[in-house]
Design an enzyme around this catalytic site. Structure first.
Site, PDB file in Angstrom:
ATOM      1  N   TYR A   1       0.834  -1.199  -0.074  1.00  0.00           N
ATOM      2  CA  TYR A   1       0.211  -0.037  -0.025  1.00  0.00           C
ATOM      3  C   TYR A   1       1.004   1.114  -0.061  1.00  0.00           C
ATOM      4  O   TYR A   1       0.663   2.365  -0.656  1.00  0.00           O
ATOM      5  CB  TYR A   1      -0.983   0.178   1.330  1.00  0.00           C
ATOM      6  CG  TYR A   1      -1.950   1.143   1.422  1.00  0.00           C
ATOM      7  CD1 TYR A   1      -2.968   1.048   0.263  1.00  0.00           C
ATOM      8  CD2 TYR A   1      -1.789   2.067   2.389  1.00  0.00           C
ATOM      9  CE1 TYR A   1      -3.750   2.462   0.473  1.00  0.00           C
ATOM     10  CE2 TYR A   1      -2.616   3.322   2.556  1.00  0.00           C
ATOM     11  CZ  TYR A   1      -3.598   3.284   1.373  1.00  0.00           C
ATOM     12  OH  TYR A   1      -4.571   4.197   1.548  1.00  0.00           O
TER      13      TYR A   1
ATOM     14  N   ASP B   1       2.185  -3.325  17.738  1.00  0.00           N
ATOM     15  CA  ASP B   1       1.718  -1.790  17.826  1.00  0.00           C
ATOM     16  C   ASP B   1       1.818  -1.046  16.472  1.00  0.00           C
ATOM     17  O   ASP B   1       1.237   0.118  16.380  1.00  0.00           O
ATOM     18  CB  ASP B   1       2.581  -0.971  18.559  1.00  0.00           C
ATOM     19  CG  ASP B   1       2.227  -1.301  20.226  1.00  0.00           C
ATOM     20  OD1 ASP B   1       1.442  -1.375  20.532  1.00  0.00           O
ATOM     21  OD2 ASP B   1       3.118  -1.529  20.993  1.00  0.00           O
TER      22      ASP B   1
END
Length: 314
Positions: free
Chosen positions: A136, A270
């Site tokens: 992406y 995270d």
């Protein structure tokens, strides 16, 4: 007369632009908001057909195959190919139909994984994106590459804006597909309704800048009317407005008046601990622009979600 075509017009930012334009309509502008029902922008013929139909003079390109960290992981090939295809169709259609200005939406996913902070517009290509979502990230980076190439070869005014993490009404609230704030809002709603624990994936330590979709809408409208550079411009809140995922989760729980148990699932990743972006360039253009405080924008988004729960994307 300007004809301004907005791809992804029914999404988070497109809805924000519609709302702002309703109060800031100019006589020399006609705004057209496309949704996936109007055309499949992955198909070249459909993209060209919709450009022929509306004959835009200006385009804001928001449409993309998107998702949060956990939606994108493991699908780098799909996210790269589909976003490349869509962006190429929009750019070629804009070029062939002589669109005067194309403003595309990039993403903080394009930032180099290993870099110094705060990052600015000159540092976008300084190293590979984060390995979790490199497909992406590279697809979005190529928009900037093509903007420069179309300008150099054909003189096109194609540019891009680079927002930090966007949230607001009309977002996608599906926790498996969404960005962090809408995902947490959905989880908080269900936890309160079912009397279960509220779960935060990760430690909550990651720091993020957030931008309210209505603030971003105002900036997009400014960009399509006034921004004349090919180089991208970062649309991010001020550095002192950066908050941790834990802090924003607490703002969400406060808005819901949630009193139950809170669990941090520390076995979950995270993502990047920081993605701080400098808005110094934006401030040279718009020194007085006021961002909605995150707490206030979170409260408004929670209120919208509760009110529109049945029809919200989730």
């Amino acid at each position: 007369k300007k004809v301004i075509l907005v791809t992804g017009g029914s999404g988070l930012v497109g809805n924000g632009i519609q709302k702002i334009i309703n109060g800031d309509q100019r006589e020399d502008e006609e705004w057209i908001f496309l949704s996936s029902k109007d055309a499949n922008l992955l198909i070249k013929e459909e993209t060209f057909a919709v450009f022929e139909k509306y004959k835009p003079t200006h385009v804001i390109h928001l449409a993309a195959l998107v998702g949060g960290l956990y939606a994108i992981m493991g699908k780098n090939c799909e996210f790269f190919r589909k976003n490349m295809k869509m962006n190429d169709n929009i750019m070629e259609a804009s070029h062939k139909t002589k669109v005067k200005k194309l403003v595309s939406c990039l993403s903080s996913s394009i930032f180099p994984h290993k870099t110094s902070y705060p990052i600015d517009e000159t540092m976008v290509h300084d190293g590979p994106p984060h390995p979790s979502f490199f497909g992406y990230g590279y697809a979005k980076r190529m928009v900037d590459v093509l903007n420069k190439a179309y300008n150099e070869e054909y003189g096109c005014l194609f540019t891009s804006v680079l927002p930090c993490n966007i949230f607001g009404p009309h977002d996608n609230f599906n926790p498996l597909q969404s960005q962090v704030i809408p995902g947490l809002i959905s989880k908080a709603y269900e936890a309160k309704k079912n009397g279960t624990a509220f779960e935060i994936w990760g430690t909550g330590a990651a720091q993020r800048q957030f931008i309210y979709s209505l603030d971003l809408a105002k900036l997009f409208i400014w960009a399509v009317r006034s921004y004349q550079e090919i180089e991208p411009i970062i649309f991010a809140s001020d550095l002192e407005d950066e908050v941790s995922i834990k802090d924003v989760a607490m703002m969400i729980l406060e808005a819901f008046e949630f009193k139950g148990e809170v669990k941090f699932l520390t076995d979950k990743g995270d993502g990047p601990l920081k993605k701080t972006a400098s808005n110094a360039k934006l401030r040279t253009y718009l020194p007085q622009f006021q961002f909605t405080p995150t707490r206030e924008a979170v409260r408004e988004t929670v209120e919208w979600y509760v009110k529109n729960y049945d029809s919200a994307r989730k």
